[in-house]
Write an enzyme that holds these catalytic residues in place. Structure first.
Site, short mmCIF file in Angstrom:
data_model
loop_
_atom_site.label_atom_id
_atom_site.label_comp_id
_atom_site.label_asym_id
_atom_site.label_seq_id
_atom_site.Cartn_x
_atom_site.Cartn_y
_atom_site.Cartn_z
N GLU A 1 -60.04 -14.31 -10.00
CA GLU A 1 -61.19 -13.43 -10.15
C GLU A 1 -61.59 -12.77 -8.83
O GLU A 1 -62.73 -12.86 -8.38
CB GLU A 1 -62.36 -14.20 -10.76
CG GLU A 1 -62.06 -14.60 -12.19
CD GLU A 1 -63.18 -15.37 -12.86
OE1 GLU A 1 -63.48 -15.08 -14.03
OE2 GLU A 1 -63.74 -16.28 -12.22
N GLU B 1 -57.33 -19.36 -18.97
CA GLU B 1 -58.59 -20.03 -19.31
C GLU B 1 -58.92 -19.71 -20.75
O GLU B 1 -58.86 -18.55 -21.17
CB GLU B 1 -59.74 -19.58 -18.41
CG GLU B 1 -59.62 -20.00 -16.96
CD GLU B 1 -60.82 -19.57 -16.11
OE1 GLU B 1 -61.90 -19.34 -16.69
OE2 GLU B 1 -60.67 -19.46 -14.89
#
Length: 1018
Positions: free
Chosen positions: A405, A485
């Site tokens: 991220e 995820e």
């Protein structure tokens, strides 16, 4: 004094990064009690810290390794995405807590002359180091090691080591990783003796193909490689091919132990032959596809933070293996090196992730994001080098991840180029750049089931910022997909794990997924009454904070498995067992091993009572194959059709024709492993064998002797309905009786049954919201919508006299009412029809929606109830529940696979799941019957027709919702029993897609029924 913390560079004075290894060279652990002083600014205690003569006897003692905020100094802080300081890179606020550490030490007798290296395995966030007054340098990159050459600086006696650690540094801009900010020297500190002419760094390349292995060990000095088991003794730099070796895999972690010797030092080698490649759009290891059944793992302990010991690491790995987890993504930084050694030994695939995340730049619109800014290039490369060089020799590490991220930017091309040149043997992963130019995988977080299905077909939507049909678009569609995820495990949940796994197993493109995440990040606290609890971000008086969002693991903070981990274990089990006709179908979902390591056993139960058991002979079955075996004769003899009785393969007892006959088959470890004993259950399957459905369990209580099931009651015309009689009681009280059931004529509620005092039912549409009910953002804010229309505050109105109580005959009573919230017209009209027969009370519940459920006058809200059920209040003396249905753990509409059909007994207290933040828990779906018992009280039995959901607690849902901690929940003096048509599913909307519509309760007419019986005596 020079302060390095705001320099965007990665460090100074350090040795080049190198492999982590174990050798017989002298090593002195400097862990232990140090002297410590905390200051409010980056200047710390000032320039005197490095002075060997400084009197530090007045400083506080502190453990090393540890985090000072968990040792009584300052406080921990938690954020999810936000930086806890202004975005002003590379600068930090003047208020910057700084810990100064000092240690005095002597060398042990016999410590050799020559080279010496001082190593820090982890310092958060910037460490500047002096030894005996000499500045050695500094380092950033908290979860990565750094070393200094201290040859000629260290002395036999009277050494003074000083370290200044700033809480915030330029490195903190690269470490915004959804975790507690925990400063300090939190990993090991060591002094290493290095022999002259010895090996400081080496690289092991051990590939596998078609049964043979190729080994090449290169080093920065000449050495001898010996692997006795292979009869191997070759010089470094000499490549050899071994005709026959066993490959390393997570399922069979075959290591060949050897040594690398040079200059009198012996270095341990743990060689695993394996080859990782991407071919034809698939991830292949040792030439075969693999499917990661993985978890994301932060390092966490409730008392020590990220300062873990080896025993805790082993406990984690054993729990993973016992729950069928075969892969770990090291979210979002390299772990302690010992963890990777253990992964090599125990067998786990590892995605090793670099210590890079810049998530907080979302608040600047990604302006100034480090991967896009040249001044950060060396810091980013430094972190990449240190990860790869440290971990390059671990066979468990099969993928390098560039970080998490952090948006996109030119730096990722530099990271990719460096890794591919240094280590071409492993593919690369990076999820956040929509072009995926620097990744060998297409990857996403938290897709919906529908989106995941499209990805499997390579029909996904083109990411924003990418031109459809462009080279990037075409390349991405050809990549394997890694679900980095999914299934956010926050609170009660996640749901749909079985469905996610089914999709992952259905398409060749998928190489698996990683649930977020392994463990709740609760930090231990003690309240004013001495009760231990677990703190989250919202418990810290600091803004910003990420609130409860750190409590998102499959383990509770104390490492107790949550129900979610049990559900995951079932969803990802590597063997599928089912029954088709008179055959057992066994599917081996392993990627590398046959079923030779497993045994199979079966048992048959009738209404939960065992009647027969034995072993099932299953022939060996290769990986990714299936085998069919006939049912044991002792089982086929129990099938409804006539069949010769032949009790081969196990004990057999006569089976009655009535009742539910369930066959359970388990796959278990045939021998002890290092992570579980023989007999540990790897997988199981259940099949119902009887064709007729009966919900009358075999029981020793009188309640089971005359089970009665009634259909809907026909109603007489209103003009013929007798009015209820006033049977006296307290002044003004009207009691209406039907058989041994007594009702309050003012409220219509059942007040006693067979002499048992109780109160109910009332319509219950509410549950204490789960974290997934609360969701993230307006798309998933179910609980907020429920509260906005008042589902949490239903009021109930009994329709009095002729409109409310009807007695069609002497054995029947009909109670009508309405339930709904203040300020709204929405609600349900309810009809409770009771019929007394043969000592039991049959109840039919009907609920019809009324009002503005789909109204536009209140913000265009369209809501669905979380529960459709009835709530009852019972005497507080009830202590235990026995039931036949799914169990023993909690189960919900989209999280029920781990709950077997059987007969169970638990205390009411044991039915509660102690989520660190109290919320809905303890539901049980598909309950055929239940019995509540307690000292001095009659047994209350409830039979579903055919099934019910039930929960039993000592507090109401409202009290559960109001509690902040588990210990806030106190005994109300009553037992609150829910007997429900059902609840909506759990989902994973705390960070993920909305709950699928099929797991919501529609606004429609509901009807369900049950039979209540009170049994006195044993």
């Amino acid at each position: 004094m020079v302060e390095f913390h705001e320099d965007p560079g990665p460090g100074s004075g350090r040795r080049a990064p190198r492999a982590d290894f174990v050798s017989d060279a002298p090593r002195l652990s400097l862990n232990g009690r140090w002297r410590f002083r905390l200051s409010g600014t980056a200047a710390g205690t000032g320039p005197s810290i490095s002075d060997p003569g400084l009197d530090d006897t007045g400083w506080d003692p502190i453990r090393v390794p540890s985090h000072w905020v968990l040792e009584g100094h300052d406080q921990p802080l938690y954020t999810n995405t936000a930086y806890p300081f202004p975005i002003d890179p590379p600068y930090l606020p003047d208020l910057n807590p700084t810990g100064d550490y000092r240690l005095r030490f002597d060398l042990p007798p016999g410590w050799p002359d020559g080279r010496a290296v001082l190593r820090f395995q982890g310092v958060d966030s910037c460490g500047t180091v002096w030894l005996n007054g000499e500045l050695l340098g500094h380092s950033k990159g908290s979860r990565l090691p750094f070393e200094f050459d201290v040859t000629g600086v260290v002395r036999p006696r009277g050494n003074v080591l000083a370290v200044r650690v700033q809480r915030w540094s330029s490195g903190s801009y690269l470490e915004d990783q959804d975790m507690w900010w925990l400063p300090g020297i939190f990993r090991d500190v060591e002094l290493l003796s290095r022999p002259e002419g010895g090996i400081d760094d080496f690289t092991v390349r051990a590939s596998y193909a078609s049964g043979s292995g190729t080994l090449l060990v290169t080093a920065d000095a000449p050495g001898l490689v010996e692997v006795p088991e292979l009869g191997l003794a070759v010089a470094t730099g000499q490549e050899v091919t071994i005709a026959r070796v066993e490959p390393w895999s997570a399922e069979h972690p075959r290591l060949y132990h050897g040594t690398l010797t040079a200059a009198g030092e012996t270095i341990e080698l743990a060689i695993g032959f394996r080859t990782v490649e991407i071919s034809g759009g698939r991830l292949l290891i040792n030439g075969a596809p693999v499917l990661f059944r993985g978890v994301n793992r932060h390092e966490h302990d409730p008392d020590r933070g990220r300062s873990l010991d080896r025993e805790t690491m082993i406990r984690d790995i054993e729990l993973m293996k016992r729950h069928n987890v075969n892969a770990v993504r090291t979210a979002h930084y390299p772990p302690h090196p010992e963890f990777l050694r253990l992964c090599d030994e125990y067998g786990l695939w590892v995605v090793d992730e670099c210590d890079i995340e810049t998530h907080g730049f979302i608040y600047s619109g990604w302006e100034g994001n480090p991967p896009a800014e040249p001044m950060w290039r060396e810091a980013l490369l430094d972190r990449t080098r240190r990860m790869v060089e440290r971990d390059k020799n671990h066979p468990s590490v099969v993928i390098w991840s560039l970080g998490n991220e952090s948006g996109s930017g030119p730096a990722f091309a530099d990271l990719e180029t460096w890794i591919r040149e240094r280590d071409p043997t492993r593919p690369l992963h990076y999820e956040r750049d929509p072009s995926y130019r620097h990744s060998d995988f297409y990857s996403l977080m938290y897709p919906s089931l529908d989106d995941l299905e499209r990805i499997g077909r390579r029909k996904e939507e083109t990411p924003s910022g990418v031109e459809p049909g462009s080279d990037d678009d075409v390349r991405r569609r050809g990549l394997p997909f890694l679900l980095c995820e999914y299934a956010h495990a926050m609170g009660n949940g996640p749901g749909s794990l079985v469905e996610y796994q089914a999709i992952l197993e259905s398409y060749e493109r998928f190489c698996g997924g990683f649930v977020w995440e392994w463990i709740d990040h609760g930090l231990a606290g003690v309240d004013a009454f001495g009760r231990r609890y677990y703190r989250h971000g919202g418990d810290i008086d600091h803004q910003p904070n990420g609130g409860r969002y750190c409590l998102d693991g499959l383990l509770f903070p104390d490492r107790t498995p949550s129900p979610g981990l049990g559900e995951l274990r079932k969803a990802i089990e590597p063997v599928s067992i089912s029954v088709e006709g008179r055959e057992v179908v066994v599917v081996n979902k392993h990627d590398a091993v046959s079923l030779a390591h497993l045994g199979f056993r079966w048992r048959v139960k009738v209404d939960g009572i065992r009647r027969a058991a034995g072993t099932l002979e299953v022939p060996d079955c290769p990986a990714r194959s299936e085998v069919r075996v006939p049912l044991p004769d002792a089982v086929t003899a129990m099938l409804p059709e006539p069949h010769p009785a032949a009790p081969a393969g196990g004990e057999r007892q006569p089976v009655e024709a009535s009742g539910e006959v369930w066959l359970t088959i388990e796959a278990v470890l045939a021998e002890d492993t290092r992570w579980a004993p023989a007999g540990h259950v790897i997988a199981w399957g259940q099949a119902r064998l009887d064709s007729a459905t009966s919900h009358s369990p075999v029981s020793h209580s009188p309640a089971s002797h005359s089970p009665v099931s009634h259909g809907p009651v026909s109603h007489s015309p209103a003009s013929h309905r007798p009015r209820p009689a006033d049977e006296g009681g307290r002044a003004g009280e009207v009691r209406v009786r039907v058989g041994e059931a007594a009702f309050d004529g003012r409220t219509g509620r059942l007040t006693s049954l067979g002499g048992l005092e109780l109160d109910g039912p009332v319509l219950d549409v509410w549950r204490a919201p789960t974290e997934n009910d609360r969701g993230q953002g307006p798309r998933n804010a179910l609980a907020a919508d429920w509260e906005a229309v008042g589902l949490d505050r239903f009021l109930h109105r009994f329709l009095h006299r002729a409109d409310g109580l009807d007695r069609p005959d002497d054995h029947t009573l009909v109670v009508r009412g309405r339930s709904g919230p203040a300020t709204r017209t929405l609600g349900f009209r309810t009809t409770y029809t009771y019929r007394w027969q043969d000592g039991t009370l049959h109840l039919l519940v009907e609920a019809d929606p009324v009002g503005d459920w789909d109204d536009t006058a209140y913000g265009h809200l369209t809501v669905t109830p979380p529960r459709m059920g009835t709530r009852w209040s019972l005497p507080g003396g009830y202590t235990d529940v026995t039931w036949f249905g799914r169990g023993p753990g909690e189960s919900y509409a989209d999280s029920r696979a781990a709950a077997r059909v059987g007969r169970y007994a638990r205390s009411i207290d044991a039915l509660q799941t102690p989520y660190p933040v109290p919320q809905e828990n303890g539901n049980h779906v598909e309950t055929r019957w239940l019995e509540l018992s307690g000292p001095g009280l009659p047994t209350l039995r409830v039979d579903g027709e055919p099934h019910l959901d039930f929960t039993a607690r000592r507090w109401t849902s409202e009290a559960l919702q109001a509690a902040r901690r588990p210990h806030d929940l106190t005994d109300s003096g009553r037992v609150w029993l829910n007997l429900d048509h059902g609840q909506q599913g759990l989902g994973s909307a705390s960070c993920g897609p909305a709950l699928p519509g099929r797991y919501r309760l529609e606004v429609r007419r509901y009807s369900w029924s049950m039979t209540l019986t009170v049994v006195r005596g044993s």
